[in-house]
Design a protein around this motif. Structure first.
Motif, PDB file in Angstrom:
ATOM      1  N   THR A  52      45.108  33.733  48.054  1.00 26.44           N
ATOM      2  CA  THR A  52      43.793  34.302  47.733  1.00 26.44           C
ATOM      3  C   THR A  52      43.039  33.410  46.751  1.00 26.44           C
ATOM      4  O   THR A  52      41.888  33.026  46.981  1.00 26.44           O
ATOM      5  CB  THR A  52      43.994  35.693  47.079  1.00 26.44           C
ATOM      6  OG1 THR A  52      44.811  36.467  47.948  1.00 26.44           O
ATOM      7  CG2 THR A  52      42.690  36.400  46.810  1.00 26.44           C
ATOM      8  N   MET A  53      43.699  33.053  45.646  1.00 24.99           N
ATOM      9  CA  MET A  53      43.017  32.284  44.602  1.00 24.99           C
ATOM     10  C   MET A  53      42.955  30.804  44.920  1.00 24.99           C
ATOM     11  O   MET A  53      41.940  30.149  44.699  1.00 24.99           O
ATOM     12  CB  MET A  53      43.726  32.485  43.252  1.00 24.99           C
ATOM     13  CG  MET A  53      43.524  33.845  42.648  1.00 24.99           C
ATOM     14  SD  MET A  53      41.791  34.263  42.418  1.00 24.99           S
ATOM     15  CE  MET A  53      41.382  33.306  40.985  1.00 24.99           C
ATOM     16  N   ASP A 108      50.825  24.142  49.797  1.00 28.69           N
ATOM     17  CA  ASP A 108      51.528  25.423  49.883  1.00 28.69           C
ATOM     18  C   ASP A 108      52.766  25.205  50.746  1.00 28.69           C
ATOM     19  O   ASP A 108      52.698  24.502  51.759  1.00 28.69           O
ATOM     20  CB  ASP A 108      50.626  26.517  50.496  1.00 28.69           C
ATOM     21  CG  ASP A 108      51.106  27.923  50.148  1.00 28.69           C
ATOM     22  OD1 ASP A 108      50.387  28.634  49.414  1.00 28.69           O
ATOM     23  OD2 ASP A 108      52.217  28.298  50.605  1.00 28.69           O
ATOM     24  N   SER A 118      48.615  27.662  41.298  1.00 27.48           N
ATOM     25  CA  SER A 118      48.128  29.022  41.555  1.00 27.48           C
ATOM     26  C   SER A 118      49.089  29.689  42.539  1.00 27.48           C
ATOM     27  O   SER A 118      48.674  30.263  43.542  1.00 27.48           O
ATOM     28  CB  SER A 118      46.696  28.972  42.110  1.00 27.48           C
ATOM     29  OG  SER A 118      46.149  30.269  42.152  1.00 27.48           O
ATOM     30  N   GLU A 140      52.718  35.103  41.128  1.00 23.49           N
ATOM     31  CA  GLU A 140      52.784  35.465  39.691  1.00 23.49           C
ATOM     32  C   GLU A 140      54.217  35.842  39.295  1.00 23.49           C
ATOM     33  O   GLU A 140      54.550  37.016  39.114  1.00 23.49           O
ATOM     34  CB  GLU A 140      51.804  36.619  39.415  1.00 23.49           C
ATOM     35  CG  GLU A 140      51.682  37.050  37.967  1.00 23.49           C
ATOM     36  CD  GLU A 140      50.834  36.113  37.099  1.00 23.49           C
ATOM     37  OE1 GLU A 140      50.541  34.985  37.514  1.00 23.49           O
ATOM     38  OE2 GLU A 140      50.475  36.542  35.994  1.00 23.49           O
ATOM     39  N   LYS A 155      56.876  29.854  38.876  1.00 21.64           N
ATOM     40  CA  LYS A 155      55.879  28.979  38.224  1.00 21.64           C
ATOM     41  C   LYS A 155      56.573  27.852  37.454  1.00 21.64           C
ATOM     42  O   LYS A 155      56.117  26.708  37.484  1.00 21.64           O
ATOM     43  CB  LYS A 155      54.962  29.797  37.308  1.00 21.64           C
ATOM     44  CG  LYS A 155      53.963  30.635  38.103  1.00 21.64           C
ATOM     45  CD  LYS A 155      52.893  31.211  37.222  1.00 21.64           C
ATOM     46  CE  LYS A 155      51.911  32.095  37.975  1.00 21.64           C
ATOM     47  NZ  LYS A 155      51.015  31.381  38.881  1.00 21.64           N
ATOM     48  N   ASN A 173      47.060  28.983  36.627  1.00 20.50           N
ATOM     49  CA  ASN A 173      46.101  30.069  36.864  1.00 20.50           C
ATOM     50  C   ASN A 173      46.778  31.436  36.701  1.00 20.50           C
ATOM     51  O   ASN A 173      46.344  32.421  37.285  1.00 20.50           O
ATOM     52  CB  ASN A 173      45.517  29.912  38.278  1.00 20.50           C
ATOM     53  CG  ASN A 173      44.417  30.899  38.583  1.00 20.50           C
ATOM     54  OD1 ASN A 173      43.652  31.280  37.701  1.00 20.50           O
ATOM     55  ND2 ASN A 173      44.335  31.346  39.833  1.00 20.50           N
ATOM     56  N   SER A 214      47.744  35.057  35.598  1.00 24.24           N
ATOM     57  CA  SER A 214      46.850  36.134  35.147  1.00 24.24           C
ATOM     58  C   SER A 214      47.183  36.579  33.727  1.00 24.24           C
ATOM     59  O   SER A 214      46.437  37.352  33.134  1.00 24.24           O
ATOM     60  CB  SER A 214      46.983  37.340  36.075  1.00 24.24           C
ATOM     61  OG  SER A 214      46.574  37.009  37.365  1.00 24.24           O
ATOM     62  N   PHE A 258      41.220  31.798  36.171  1.00 27.79           N
ATOM     63  CA  PHE A 258      40.000  32.043  36.958  1.00 27.79           C
ATOM     64  C   PHE A 258      40.009  33.489  37.442  1.00 27.79           C
ATOM     65  O   PHE A 258      41.041  34.155  37.453  1.00 27.79           O
ATOM     66  CB  PHE A 258      39.977  31.123  38.186  1.00 27.79           C
ATOM     67  CG  PHE A 258      39.751  29.675  37.884  1.00 27.79           C
ATOM     68  CD1 PHE A 258      40.787  28.888  37.398  1.00 27.79           C
ATOM     69  CD2 PHE A 258      38.524  29.075  38.102  1.00 27.79           C
ATOM     70  CE1 PHE A 258      40.595  27.542  37.129  1.00 27.79           C
ATOM     71  CE2 PHE A 258      38.319  27.735  37.838  1.00 27.79           C
ATOM     72  CZ  PHE A 258      39.351  26.960  37.351  1.00 27.79           C
TER      73      PHE A 258
END
Ligand SMILES: NC(=O)c1ccc[n+]([C@@H]2O[C@H](COP(=O)([O-])OP(=O)(O)OC[C@H]3O[C@@H](n4cnc5c(N)ncnc54)[C@H](O)[C@@H]3O)[C@@H](O)[C@H]2O)c1
Length: 301
Positions: free
Chosen positions: A15-16, A35, A73, A76, A81, A101, A103, A125
């Motif tokens: 999405t981001m 990706d 990105s 999460e 990460k 990125n 959250s 963002f």
């Protein structure tokens, strides 16, 4: 002399990642989207439409040219990460700025495995990243001032409004506020005070429309801080202060009631109603942002 075009890599094409890639492409940045899932990459290529022609797509991080900055990105999850940031660090040189990125995962936690955490910074963002102006810029305890300055410079070049936090707290600023609001919303639904439609209507057309023009502190200035204090004194003891997510939310998610993407959340969604809702959202957002930017606040504090 013409300036050399910036080079960027966006890791994660969900999405981001896709709207981040669009933001770069629109602003003349040479962007590669990475990706591990080739199907996600293909969807991203389709969503980028005409901008796909100037965007590179890859399933791994092999760099042919060293980028100026890389934005991760991906999902999460702190372990995912950390792994991705370590891979990025191994494939760029020490001058490349690495951004996350996330959250709201603390920057030091993601950067704990890094060799050079001085060039690592949070750039949070908002969705869609090519339209929403604000980017929260969050330094970790090792982040150098120069890293923050470079990140803010590029963000400004991309037409964004970088907002630098003085210190990193979980959820940063926006998600702390968003979750405080949602905790109370869910509590009101659980207590049966109001139905979902009425709650949305109240928030959207009262607090919501006002917040588009004035931040909450400016808004309170206009209302009067003494009035705010009087209300705070009697109201705070009655507000929800749960330390756990609402049972209602746990129940919905356990039942697969995940929102528009599965057809049911607080509302029922069909493919048509979702498409209708999304069709005008981007242009409406642009109009609201244009109006908000015309607004002038009081003098500096
Ligand atoms: N969705 C939002 O509204 C929003 C807003 C602001 C920030 N964020 C943050 O942005 C990040 C991405 O969120 P999203 O909503 O785009 O998620 P998403 O699930 O749509 O996309 C994540 C992508 O990461 C990819 N990925 C996972 N592991 C990878 C790896 N090792 N290498 C390369 N790619 C990998 C997945 O295949 C997936 O396509 C998260 O940190 C999220 O918190 C999301």
């Amino acid at each position: 002399m013409q300036e050399k075009a910036l080079r960027a890599v966006v890791v994660g094409a969900g999405t981001m990642g896709t709207t981040l890639a669009k933001l770069m492409a629109v602003n003349g940045v040479k962007v590669t989207v990475v990706d591990t899932n080739p199907h996600v990459l293909e969807t991203s290529r389709q969503r980028l439409a005409t901008h796909a022609a100037t965007t590179c797509f890859a399933t791994d991080l092999k760099m042919t040219e060293v980028p100026d900055f890389v934005i991760e990105s991906v999902t999460e999850n702190v372990e995912v990460k950390q792994k991705v940031v370590a891979q990025i660090e191994a494939s760029v040189n020490d001058a490349t700025i690495i951004m996350t990125n996330t959250s709201g995962i603390p920057i030091d936690e993601i950067g704990s495995i890094m060799r050079v955490p001085q060039r690592f910074v949070g750039t949070h963002f908002f969705n869609p990243a090519d339209i929403v102006p604000t980017v929260e810029v969050v330094p970790g305890s090792h982040t150098e001032v120069e890293t923050v300055e470079k990140a803010c410079g590029w963000l400004t070049q991309l037409g964004k409004r970088p907002a630098v936090l003085k210190t990193c707290v979980p959820g940063f600023v926006a998600n702390r506020i968003q979750h405080a609001v949602m905790r109370e919303c869910l509590s009101l639904l659980e207590k049966g005070v109001v139905e979902a439609e009425a709650l949305d209507d109240i928030v959207q057309y009262s607090i919501g429309v006002r917040l588009a023009l004035n931040g909450p502190l400016c808004q309170r200035d206009l209302n009067g801080l003494d009035t705010h204090l009087h209300i705070a004194r009697y109201l705070y003891p009655d507000l929800d202060a749960s330390q756990q997510p609402a049972a209602l939310l746990e129940e919905y998610v356990a039942k697969g009631r995940l929102g528009a993407k599965v057809g049911l959340g607080f509302y029922r969604w069909s493919d048509e109603s979702l498409a209708r809702h999304q069709a005008h959202e981007r242009s409406k957002l642009k109009r609201i942002i244009e109006l908000a930017a015309q607004d002038s606040h009081g003098d500096e504090p």
